[in-house]
Design a protein around this motif. Structure first.
Motif, PDB file in Angstrom:
ATOM      1  N   PRO A  89       1.037  -1.301   0.018  1.00  0.00           N
ATOM      2  CA  PRO A  89      -0.132  -0.020  -0.048  1.00  0.00           C
ATOM      3  C   PRO A  89       1.051   1.325  -0.073  1.00  0.00           C
ATOM      4  N   ASP A  90       0.148   2.355  -0.476  1.00  0.00           N
ATOM      5  CA  ASP A  90       0.766   3.758  -0.457  1.00  0.00           C
ATOM      6  C   ASP A  90       0.710   4.109   0.797  1.00  0.00           C
ATOM      7  N   GLY A  91       1.758   4.822   1.539  1.00  0.00           N
ATOM      8  CA  GLY A  91       1.713   5.198   2.898  1.00  0.00           C
ATOM      9  C   GLY A  91       1.498   6.516   2.955  1.00  0.00           C
ATOM     10  N   GLY A  92       1.228   7.255   2.098  1.00  0.00           N
ATOM     11  CA  GLY A  92       0.898   8.645   2.061  1.00  0.00           C
ATOM     12  C   GLY A  92      -0.294   9.283   2.968  1.00  0.00           C
ATOM     13  N   ASP A  93      -0.286  10.350   2.878  1.00  0.00           N
ATOM     14  CA  ASP A  93      -1.524  11.113   3.740  1.00  0.00           C
ATOM     15  C   ASP A  93      -1.881  10.774   5.109  1.00  0.00           C
ATOM     16  N   GLY A  94      -0.776  10.188   5.909  1.00  0.00           N
ATOM     17  CA  GLY A  94      -1.000   9.937   7.231  1.00  0.00           C
ATOM     18  C   GLY A  94      -1.807   8.691   7.449  1.00  0.00           C
ATOM     19  N   HIS A  95      -1.423   7.765   6.568  1.00  0.00           N
ATOM     20  CA  HIS A  95      -1.965   6.323   6.684  1.00  0.00           C
ATOM     21  C   HIS A  95      -1.994   5.799   8.022  1.00  0.00           C
ATOM     22  N   THR A  96      -2.878   5.311   8.772  1.00  0.00           N
ATOM     23  CA  THR A  96      -2.703   4.807  10.056  1.00  0.00           C
ATOM     24  C   THR A  96      -2.773   3.111  10.078  1.00  0.00           C
ATOM     25  N   TYR A  97      -3.052   2.635   8.899  1.00  0.00           N
ATOM     26  CA  TYR A  97      -2.940   1.235   8.755  1.00  0.00           C
ATOM     27  C   TYR A  97      -3.862   0.309   9.609  1.00  0.00           C
ATOM     28  N   GLN A  98      -5.319   0.906   9.381  1.00  0.00           N
ATOM     29  CA  GLN A  98      -6.142   0.117  10.208  1.00  0.00           C
ATOM     30  C   GLN A  98      -6.209  -1.229   9.644  1.00  0.00           C
ATOM     31  N   GLN A  99      -5.844  -1.302   8.367  1.00  0.00           N
ATOM     32  CA  GLN A  99      -5.601  -2.593   7.836  1.00  0.00           C
ATOM     33  C   GLN A  99      -4.257  -2.409   6.493  1.00  0.00           C
ATOM     34  N   TYR A 100      -3.692  -3.318   6.686  1.00  0.00           N
ATOM     35  CA  TYR A 100      -2.552  -3.333   5.482  1.00  0.00           C
ATOM     36  C   TYR A 100      -2.859  -4.106   4.373  1.00  0.00           C
ATOM     37  N   VAL A 101      -3.199  -3.439   3.367  1.00  0.00           N
ATOM     38  CA  VAL A 101      -3.880  -3.946   2.202  1.00  0.00           C
ATOM     39  C   VAL A 101      -2.932  -4.039   0.930  1.00  0.00           C
ATOM     40  N   VAL A 102      -2.664  -5.224   0.653  1.00  0.00           N
ATOM     41  CA  VAL A 102      -1.828  -5.420  -0.586  1.00  0.00           C
ATOM     42  C   VAL A 102      -2.701  -5.925  -1.948  1.00  0.00           C
ATOM     43  N   ARG A 103      -1.980  -5.724  -2.916  1.00  0.00           N
ATOM     44  CA  ARG A 103      -2.640  -6.382  -4.204  1.00  0.00           C
ATOM     45  C   ARG A 103      -1.849  -7.550  -4.501  1.00  0.00           C
ATOM     46  N   VAL A 104      -2.792  -8.388  -4.969  1.00  0.00           N
ATOM     47  CA  VAL A 104      -1.931  -9.914  -5.638  1.00  0.00           C
ATOM     48  C   VAL A 104      -2.525  -9.786  -7.017  1.00  0.00           C
ATOM     49  N   PRO A 105      -1.721  -9.293  -7.885  1.00  0.00           N
ATOM     50  CA  PRO A 105      -2.127  -9.230  -9.180  1.00  0.00           C
ATOM     51  C   PRO A 105      -2.448 -10.820  -9.773  1.00  0.00           C
ATOM     52  N   GLY A 106      -3.603 -10.837 -10.604  1.00  0.00           N
ATOM     53  CA  GLY A 106      -3.930 -12.103 -11.066  1.00  0.00           C
ATOM     54  C   GLY A 106      -3.683 -12.377 -12.354  1.00  0.00           C
ATOM     55  N   ASN A 107      -2.745 -12.987 -12.317  1.00  0.00           N
ATOM     56  CA  ASN A 107      -1.784 -13.283 -13.704  1.00  0.00           C
ATOM     57  C   ASN A 107      -2.118 -15.028 -14.059  1.00  0.00           C
ATOM     58  N   GLY A 108      -2.856 -15.412 -13.118  1.00  0.00           N
ATOM     59  CA  GLY A 108      -2.988 -16.693 -13.240  1.00  0.00           C
ATOM     60  C   GLY A 108      -2.113 -17.869 -12.543  1.00  0.00           C
ATOM     61  N   ARG A 109      -1.348 -17.145 -11.903  1.00  0.00           N
ATOM     62  CA  ARG A 109      -0.044 -18.049 -11.237  1.00  0.00           C
ATOM     63  C   ARG A 109       0.277 -17.690  -9.795  1.00  0.00           C
ATOM     64  N   PRO A 110      -0.425 -17.884  -8.959  1.00  0.00           N
ATOM     65  CA  PRO A 110      -1.983 -17.832  -8.517  1.00  0.00           C
ATOM     66  C   PRO A 110      -2.613 -16.547  -8.533  1.00  0.00           C
ATOM     67  N   ASP A 111      -4.047 -16.817  -8.280  1.00  0.00           N
ATOM     68  CA  ASP A 111      -4.796 -15.386  -8.175  1.00  0.00           C
ATOM     69  C   ASP A 111      -4.834 -15.043  -6.611  1.00  0.00           C
ATOM     70  N   ARG A 112      -5.400 -14.186  -6.287  1.00  0.00           N
ATOM     71  CA  ARG A 112      -5.631 -13.593  -4.826  1.00  0.00           C
ATOM     72  C   ARG A 112      -6.250 -14.751  -3.976  1.00  0.00           C
TER      73      ARG A 112
END
Length: 220
Positions: free
Chosen positions: A121-144
């Motif tokens: 995640p982008d940590g800008g603008d005072g992110h308080t990380y109520q949740q640490y949310v990543v992206r898992v790109p779905g390219n088929g090997r594997p998906d999220r």
């Protein structure tokens, strides 16, 4: 708040589809029609340009939801409201104590530096990380979803933050183009950054993710 402002039957209220159904339900309970706008791919909050595109002569209000510890671009959203004479309401998240936020940020910084194969995640603008949310790109090997199952099998308590966008639910189904909402619903995964996590536990998160992350395209 909507009822107190006189919002009711015949009115439209712009809301996000990426998130909990309660906001749309509140609009419907007030007698108004929820209209879904797309989110910003970085903050996961309503994107001002998509809100403006959703405004019609019946639009009475916008409900802005701050998400995962990141704030929406509230200045631009209020500007949209002023241009069109709309009520702009904000729904925030419960604030954690300062020391807990500091610990979450410390753990998030560690994950930012160590994780590979997922988009952090982008940590800008005072992110308080109520949740640490990543992206898992779905390219088929594997998906999220496969990635999440594999993490859980390795003892990592992860979860999908928004399983179904509101505009896909039967009671609020709409034929509307929300590409960033759809992508976020398919790719996002919340990893633990709780203040209670030990150093060994946070290292386990990194090890488990990186063992799987090699199967993904490099983050970009």
């Amino acid at each position: 708040m909507l009822r107190a402002a006189g919002v009711g039957v015949g009115d439209e209220v712009v809301v996000p589809a990426f998130g909990n159904v309660e906001v749309a339900e509140a609009v419907a309970l007030a007698g108004a029609l929820p209209i879904f706008a797309d989110v910003d791919p970085v903050t996961y909050c309503l994107a001002p340009d998509t809100v403006e595109s959703a405004v019609t002569s019946r639009t009475a209000a916008v409900v802005v939801v701050h998400r995962f510890g990141r704030r929406a671009d509230i200045a631009r959203l209020y500007a949209v409201g002023q241009r069109h004479g709309l009520l702009v309401l904000e729904q925030g998240e419960s604030e954690a104590p300062y020391d807990e936020i500091a610990q979450r940020r410390e753990r998030a910084a560690y994950l930012d530096a160590k994780l590979k194969g997922v988009r952090t995640p982008d940590g800008g603008d005072g992110h308080t990380y109520q949740q640490y949310v990543v992206r898992v790109p779905g390219n088929g090997r594997p998906d999220r979803d496969a990635f999440a199952r594999a993490l859980r099998s390795r003892g990592v308590d992860c979860r999908v933050p928004v399983k179904t966008p509101v505009h896909r639910l039967p009671e609020f189904r709409r034929c509307v183009s929300l590409p960033q909402t759809e992508l976020a619903a398919d790719e996002t995964l919340a990893l633990p950054v709780d203040a209670t996590l030990t150093k060994r536990e946070i290292q386990r998160v990194v090890s488990a993710c990186n063992a799987l992350g090699g199967l993904l395209q490099p983050a970009f």
